[in-house]
Design a protein around this motif. Structure first.
Motif, PDB file in Angstrom:
ATOM      1  N   ASN A 103       0.827  -1.222   0.000  1.00 51.82           N
ATOM      2  CA  ASN A 103       0.000   0.000   0.000  1.00 51.82           C
ATOM      3  C   ASN A 103       0.859   1.269   0.000  1.00 51.82           C
ATOM      4  OD1 ASN A 103      -2.621  -1.439   0.299  1.00 51.82           O
ATOM      5  ND2 ASN A 103      -1.730  -2.013   2.281  1.00 51.82           N
ATOM      6  N   VAL A 104       1.888   1.233  -0.794  1.00 48.81           N
ATOM      7  CA  VAL A 104       2.812   2.368  -0.895  1.00 48.81           C
ATOM      8  C   VAL A 104       2.616   3.071  -2.232  1.00 48.81           C
ATOM      9  CG1 VAL A 104       5.252   3.031  -1.081  1.00 48.81           C
ATOM     10  CG2 VAL A 104       4.527   1.379   0.660  1.00 48.81           C
ATOM     11  N   THR A 105       2.683   4.406  -2.217  1.00 48.55           N
ATOM     12  CA  THR A 105       2.622   5.200  -3.440  1.00 48.55           C
ATOM     13  C   THR A 105       3.907   6.017  -3.560  1.00 48.55           C
ATOM     14  OG1 THR A 105       0.209   5.384  -3.385  1.00 48.55           O
ATOM     15  CG2 THR A 105       1.399   7.022  -4.688  1.00 48.55           C
ATOM     16  N   LYS A 126       5.785   8.626  -6.349  1.00 51.13           N
ATOM     17  CA  LYS A 126       5.653   9.381  -7.589  1.00 51.13           C
ATOM     18  C   LYS A 126       6.768  10.420  -7.688  1.00 51.13           C
ATOM     19  CE  LYS A 126       0.598   8.993  -7.924  1.00 51.13           C
ATOM     20  NZ  LYS A 126      -0.694   9.745  -8.043  1.00 51.13           N
ATOM     21  N   THR A 184       2.841   4.106   3.098  1.00 54.91           N
ATOM     22  CA  THR A 184       3.590   5.363   2.955  1.00 54.91           C
ATOM     23  C   THR A 184       3.374   5.982   1.569  1.00 54.91           C
ATOM     24  OG1 THR A 184       5.290   4.885   4.591  1.00 54.91           O
ATOM     25  CG2 THR A 184       5.939   6.293   2.757  1.00 54.91           C
ATOM     26  N   THR A 185       3.350   7.313   1.531  1.00 50.53           N
ATOM     27  CA  THR A 185       3.257   8.059   0.279  1.00 50.53           C
ATOM     28  C   THR A 185       4.463   8.987   0.168  1.00 50.53           C
ATOM     29  OG1 THR A 185       0.833   8.033   0.244  1.00 50.53           O
ATOM     30  CG2 THR A 185       1.927   9.757  -1.041  1.00 50.53           C
ATOM     31  N   GLN A 213       6.340  11.628  -2.656  1.00 48.33           N
ATOM     32  CA  GLN A 213       6.203  12.300  -3.951  1.00 48.33           C
ATOM     33  C   GLN A 213       7.223  13.438  -4.061  1.00 48.33           C
ATOM     34  OE1 GLN A 213       2.223  13.399  -4.972  1.00 48.33           O
ATOM     35  NE2 GLN A 213       2.807  14.506  -6.825  1.00 48.33           N
ATOM     36  N   SER A 254       4.151  10.284   5.149  1.00 47.14           N
ATOM     37  CA  SER A 254       3.805  11.073   3.970  1.00 47.14           C
ATOM     38  C   SER A 254       4.852  12.163   3.775  1.00 47.14           C
ATOM     39  CB  SER A 254       2.423  11.716   4.119  1.00 47.14           C
ATOM     40  OG  SER A 254       2.123  12.530   2.984  1.00 47.14           O
ATOM     41  N   THR A 305       5.626  14.784   0.877  1.00 46.21           N
ATOM     42  CA  THR A 305       5.193  15.365  -0.394  1.00 46.21           C
ATOM     43  C   THR A 305       5.548  16.836  -0.516  1.00 46.21           C
ATOM     44  OG1 THR A 305       3.006  15.965   0.453  1.00 46.21           O
ATOM     45  CG2 THR A 305       3.249  13.755  -0.499  1.00 46.21           C
TER      46      THR A 305
END
Length: 435
Positions: free
Chosen positions: A347-349, A351, A380-381, A383, A398, A400
């Motif tokens: 469940n990681v994003t 970008k 974790t996200t 970006q 997170s 970003t």
């Protein structure tokens, strides 16, 4: 493509000197614990691999790398990567700054000073030409073509030049050349229209030499030089010039014939965090401006004995994935670079991010109780970020930079440069952290 025209030039009497640069402050914190040429690139390489690969692909297998700051990892990489058979005489060796008997100084004061303090290595009779290269640029060039320009023009020195727009000219050294390609003028980073007028080229001249100008009317120095050895040695021994670009090259224009060698391929000076980030991400695109997959001129690096990357239920698009990675379920990776041995949870994003990976594979049974493992934790996200090597990112993190912070921190685990968050090497980001 990596192609040469006409007969191949013999580089057997040429030595390459690759300049490692200074402290690399504009690439900090990536250069906090490593020399600039040792900074990782494109998931599995280092910056130094680019000029050395260009040399090898040009038939040139004798090179010195000159550096002075934090050279241990660079030295290890060179030692483990570039070794040649006993019969070719090839070598790639690091020349770190050291105290000398002649001047007692142990630090290089600039690129020219670095070469001056190592002239003893150029005294061998077989050396006729010296190729000066930078250790932090991304490009592909056959130096035999540049040598052909040098020899056929009868120049004492030849410099590689690339057409640029007047907008780009303000951050580069700009040359003015005559109809025969001899350099007649030079302005370092022209800021005004008056300065540009003295060096601006007629686009028709660029077109006539086989390169479409497309509105580019300035010729920028790429910082790549070929010198007749005797000329270079004489200039360094009889002056106190410290820098090639700012002092030696302009002086050479006045006293010797200096020829331009035109180049129109991809070229990027990776001198800042933003340039580093954009260059890496561009390599992950469907049609990258620099093709790292070119079989005619491969990029060499240290061979590693790693397992294939294993992926769960992951969606990957427009990205580079190196060897030895482990990627979990329900993972989204877009426009990113995933380095060697990266571990990415479920469940990681990820970008627009450069993940440099890890120096080792961490076995779960050897992990201390309560310690976050190397890699990116579940949920974790990330970006628009750079993760240096061996980072430990907890769960439900997170990163970003949603608030658009341009600069932050000097010693923290997470710093911001040029608006880009950077998790430094070996840092830990606790679970639940948000930025």
């Amino acid at each position: 493509m990596f192609q040469q025209t006409g007969d191949l030039m013999d580089l057997s009497r040429t030595i390459a000197l690759i300049l490692g640069g200074g402290r690399g402050t504009r690439l900090f914190p990536l250069t906090k614990i490593r020399a600039k040429p040792a900074v990782p690139l494109a998931a599995k390489y280092r910056l130094i691999d680019i000029p050395i690969s260009n040399c090898i692909n040009s038939g040139l297998n004798r090179a010195y790398v000159l550096t002075q700051f934090l050279s241990e990892s660079l030295h290890r990489h060179l030692r483990q990567t570039y070794f040649f058979d006993h019969f070719s005489g090839g070598f790639v060796e690091l020349l770190a700054a050291q105290e000398t008997v002649d001047d007692g100084s142990d630090w290089y004061q600039g690129t020219a000073d670095a070469v001056r303090k190592n002239l003893v290595h150029l005294e061998e009779d077989w050396i006729e030409h010296v190729l000066i290269l930078s250790g932090d640029q991304l490009y592909r060039m056959d130096f035999r073509d540049m040598m052909r320009t040098h020899v056929e023009s009868g120049a004492a020195a030849t410099i590689a030049g690339i057409p640029v727009t007047r907008q780009d000219a303000s951050s580069l050294g700009i040359m003015q050349v005559d109809d025969d390609g001899q350099v007649r003028g030079f302005v370092e980073k022209p800021q005004t229209e008056e300065e540009l007028k003295t060096v601006r080229m007629d686009p028709a001249w660029i077109d006539a030499h086989g390169i479409p100008s497309h509105g580019r009317d300035c010729l920028a120095s790429m910082g790549l030089y070929i010198f007749n050895k005797d000329v270079m040695v004489d200039m360094l021994r009889h002056t106190s010039h410290e820098d090639f670009g700012r002092e030696v090259f302009p002086e050479a224009i006045k006293s010797h014939k200096v020829q331009v060698h035109l180049f129109d391929g991809y070229w990027e000076d990776i001198g800042t965090i933003r340039a580093f980030n954009e260059a890496n991400l561009s390599l992950a695109s469907k049609s990258p401006p620099f093709d790292i997959r070119n079989p005619d001129a491969p990029i060499y690096s240290r061979p590693r004995f790693l397992p294939p990357t294993i992926m769960g239920d992951a969606k990957v698009s427009g990205s580079l994935i190196a060897d030895g990675c482990k990627i979990g379920d329900h993972v989204t990776i877009e426009n990113s670079v995933i380095g060697l041995r990266s571990v990415i949870g479920d469940n990681v994003t990820i970008k627009d991010t450069v993940v440099m990976g890890a120096d080792y594979i961490e076995l779960p049974e050897r992990l201390s109780p309560g310690r976050i493992p190397v890699g990116i934790g579940d949920g974790t996200t990330i970006q628009g970020t750079i993760l240096d090597k061996n980072c430990r990112i907890g769960q439900n993190v997170s990163i970003t930079n949603a608030e658009g912070i341009e600069s932050h921190g000097e010693t923290e685990a997470l710093q911001v440069r040029d608006g880009i968050p950077i998790v430094i090497k070996n840092a830990t980001i606790e679970s639940g952290f948000r930025m």
